[in-house]
Design an enzyme around this catalytic site. Sequence first.
Site, PDB file in Angstrom:
ATOM      1  N   TYR A   1       1.046   1.798  15.814  1.00 14.51           N
ATOM      2  CA  TYR A   1       1.776   1.989  14.553  1.00 14.51           C
ATOM      3  C   TYR A   1       3.228   2.432  14.711  1.00 14.51           C
ATOM      4  O   TYR A   1       3.993   2.379  13.739  1.00 14.51           O
ATOM      5  CB  TYR A   1       1.019   2.954  13.632  1.00 14.51           C
ATOM      6  CG  TYR A   1       1.404   4.397  13.729  1.00 14.51           C
ATOM      7  CD1 TYR A   1       1.040   5.141  14.835  1.00 14.51           C
ATOM      8  CD2 TYR A   1       2.129   5.025  12.717  1.00 14.51           C
ATOM      9  CE1 TYR A   1       1.381   6.471  14.928  1.00 14.51           C
ATOM     10  CE2 TYR A   1       2.478   6.348  12.807  1.00 14.51           C
ATOM     11  CZ  TYR A   1       2.106   7.076  13.915  1.00 14.51           C
ATOM     12  OH  TYR A   1       2.457   8.395  14.012  1.00 14.51           O
TER      13      TYR A   1
ATOM     14  N   HIS B   1      -3.992  13.863   1.653  1.00 16.05           N
ATOM     15  CA  HIS B   1      -4.281  12.892   2.715  1.00 16.05           C
ATOM     16  C   HIS B   1      -3.131  12.873   3.726  1.00 16.05           C
ATOM     17  O   HIS B   1      -3.351  12.931   4.931  1.00 16.05           O
ATOM     18  CB  HIS B   1      -4.475  11.504   2.109  1.00 16.05           C
ATOM     19  CG  HIS B   1      -4.629  10.401   3.109  1.00 16.05           C
ATOM     20  ND1 HIS B   1      -5.765  10.258   3.890  1.00 16.05           N
ATOM     21  CD2 HIS B   1      -3.786   9.405   3.488  1.00 16.05           C
ATOM     22  CE1 HIS B   1      -5.615   9.199   4.689  1.00 16.05           C
ATOM     23  NE2 HIS B   1      -4.423   8.669   4.463  1.00 16.05           N
TER      24      HIS B   1
ATOM     25  N   ASP C   1      -9.423   0.314   1.685  1.00 11.98           N
ATOM     26  CA  ASP C   1      -8.461  -0.174   2.681  1.00 11.98           C
ATOM     27  C   ASP C   1      -8.967   0.196   4.081  1.00 11.98           C
ATOM     28  O   ASP C   1      -8.518   1.159   4.698  1.00 11.98           O
ATOM     29  CB  ASP C   1      -7.100   0.477   2.406  1.00 11.98           C
ATOM     30  CG  ASP C   1      -5.993  -0.154   3.222  1.00 11.98           C
ATOM     31  OD1 ASP C   1      -6.004  -1.390   3.375  1.00 11.98           O
ATOM     32  OD2 ASP C   1      -5.113   0.588   3.690  1.00 11.98           O
TER      33      ASP C   1
ATOM     34  N   ASP D   1       0.839  -1.188   0.000  1.00 14.00           N
ATOM     35  CA  ASP D   1       0.000   0.000   0.000  1.00 14.00           C
ATOM     36  C   ASP D   1       0.878   1.244   0.000  1.00 14.00           C
ATOM     37  O   ASP D   1       1.785   1.366   0.832  1.00 14.00           O
ATOM     38  CB  ASP D   1      -0.926  -0.004   1.223  1.00 14.00           C
ATOM     39  CG  ASP D   1      -2.149   0.871   1.001  1.00 14.00           C
ATOM     40  OD1 ASP D   1      -2.487   1.167  -0.171  1.00 14.00           O
ATOM     41  OD2 ASP D   1      -2.774   1.273   2.001  1.00 14.00           O
TER      42      ASP D   1
END
Lengths: 438, 438
Positions: free
Chosen positions: A255, A145, A244, A138
Amino acid sequence: MTTLNETHDTALTSWVTTANDDSTGFPIQNLPFAVFRKQGTQGAFRPGVAIGDRIVDLAALAKLNVFEGLAAQALNTCTGDSLNALMALGRDHWRALRLALSRALRTGSPLQAQIEPLLSAQADAEYTTPARIGDYTDFYISLHHATTIGKQFRPDNPLLPNYKWVPIGYHGRASSLGVNQAFPRPVGQTRPTAEGEAPQFGPCQRLDYELELGIFVGTGNAQGDRIALDQADEHVFGLCILNDWSARDIQAWEYQPLGPFLAKNFASTISPWIVTLEALEPFRTAFTRGAGEPQPLPYLSSDTNRARGAYDVRMEVLITTQASRAARHAPAHLSASNFSEAGYWTVAQMIAHHTVNGCNLQPGDLLGSGTLSGPQPSEAGSLLELSNGGKAPIALPWGEQRTFLEDGDQIIIRAECQKAGYPRIGFGESVGTVMPAR
Amino acid sequence: MTTLNETHDTALTSWVTTANDDSTGFPIQNLPFAVFRKQGTQGAFRPGVAIGDRIVDLAALAKLNVFEGLAAQALNTCTGDSLNALMALGRDHWRALRLALSRALRTGSPLQAQIEPLLSAQADAEYTTPARIGDYTDFYISLHHATTIGKQFRPDNPLLPNYKWVPIGYHGRASSLGVNQAFPRPVGQTRPTAEGEAPQFGPCQRLDYELELGIFVGTGNAQGDRIALDQADEHVFGLCILNDWSARDIQAWEYQPLGPFLAKNFASTISPWIVTLEALEPFRTAFTRGAGEPQPLPYLSSDTNRARGAYDVRMEVLITTQASRAARHAPAHLSASNFSEAGYWTVAQMIAHHTVNGCNLQPGDLLGSGTLSGPQPSEAGSLLELSNGGKAPIALPWGEQRTFLEDGDQIIIRAECQKAGYPRIGFGESVGTVMPAR
């Protein structure tokens, strides 16, 4: 360089008459590929091509033995339950098959009587993932964004110094990719309520979609080799729609430092149809950077990429809810965007970057564009952006409102190419539904 | 709970006499699986089991039709060029096959005369990846590694607040995994020399290895379901050695905000042999956290996991260089570590965490442990740690020194289980060689 050819002729019509207006998005100039079977049967899935509201069964067509040369070779790979073998053949074969299909399906074709019995209705079909996807990568190509999300995760440092040099990408999960998915709300850890406390655990409270396009790799590269920018297009079979799904609260806690993991890998929904790069030729456009933007490094820079590296694909996100479906309301518009305006990097740049270190791509690999948010707030490709991180609820026309997704919500993403004087090239849609947590 | 059985009996010996001392690491108590063929031939790869310095050809053994029941069913899946079908069968089948192989290969077996012709020498074999690896996930389970690396990337913030709660993992690249790899030095972008400048581009200058173990998933889980901690072991087929090569300079520039990408995906080298979880049963040990450490959340916590969640596997990293091989020097020791001491999380915790959100694992998927650095500096699992970020060169016994890897360098990783009164259980080795950049 691929250019327009006989298959793009706007004067062409099909003997499948539903292909001859813009209603389906599947005119004879499109001819997208999927893997399908009749709904509710346990029959084998097999490759098909859309024409109007019908599907040509390619496995059955192969048995007719009516094509020749490269087209016949290409068609003969379309007998299993995936398109990988066709993807592996390469562009000359894809083009030959497209040309043969265009000639066979156009008005006046002598093959009409033989092919007509091989057609079935899209309304009666169900689909599976069109390829065995070996690896899924990805990317993160929308500057808009990246900036908006960056502000929420790192208010003082929204756009990192590498963004305008590196087509940022990361590896995603291939096993959980699918078409028409209905998946349970993911469960997981989220931030502790106070520093030093144990994290919270339970169903995701900030479930989101991401509006993306998917890029199916056709021919790959040997490990250790790289694909040059101006050869990259030859390696791409086509594009699809990609949602997604993202669990924002899980993502925020997990993360760092190695990137998203459980926040993303529970499901990713693609459209059943792959629109070939050749069908998209008429919609290539210039890809330019503003005067103040740095020019990419040489391996990501070429005249061809600047002249025609982008694709003018329009996308729209819609939502239905349990309540709206019960009341038979039409799906509500959430946002719209455009691939060429959203991307800071092109498809060719993603391929060239991915392989510059010798990483091998394989037929059927999928690259995601990353969320394709456009420059305007109404063009945001996720609820995280549209609701300003959950602070500004979105009013739905039937009286409900949303910050993030609730159980029963269904996200529909559509994509298409349109320009004056050319038939509408549709991508169909990606449909995914959030089920309650297990 | 798996416990010791007939196959672990230390009194067992094999009619393959090279299995009956500790020299090979492949005694009859081990019986690891690989996919092999005779070196230099173009024959089909097929599954095999190691016994002493020999390999039993399982495809040929299946044709003999000498096993029964579950063992025969399991053996009959071993006729292709991967172990995926065997992995998918599940633990009862794996156990039955191991028992049947143990009986067939032990001293006095009536099958000796039939099986002996199916043996070939490991010295004459070449190997391929033992499974089609659908997805590869890399974890980060060594607290010591995470702390040391964290200091180099984030001096003021080495261990992030999630580390002691979340078994941190991220998706890696499956296509570039292999055995006995020789790969060109990766090329890519690295940090600009000054802020605001263009990044640098060229061959990696800080190429490193990472000492890891790989975990092969056997049976998977349906998308949306999760695997509970105490069921996790049933889903694991076995362990292998993994070298997760890393381009540190590329990683430092690209990894924010979505994690490592081109710094890792050019190559990852596993050992050809998979040691089954059942073979490792005698080496399970307690997994406890220190008094000051937080206890994991309930989905990552169980008595069984604490009592026997860890595996006592010793690992060693060695290096040869172009010069050392020309002068016929023995490989030089770089570091040694132990899986049970290095890991802050167990194999079962990795599986339970990976699936808690409904992510589906599939037979043949590979999980990496992350770099298994132990508590002592000499137990560091990478050059980045051993050389203190390139600041402290490591002297090699033949007079060369290294901070990072140079062209021609070969990294050998070995692993084994040893304890008094039990035969040595070896993993063989993973071997990878750095070639010049293309």
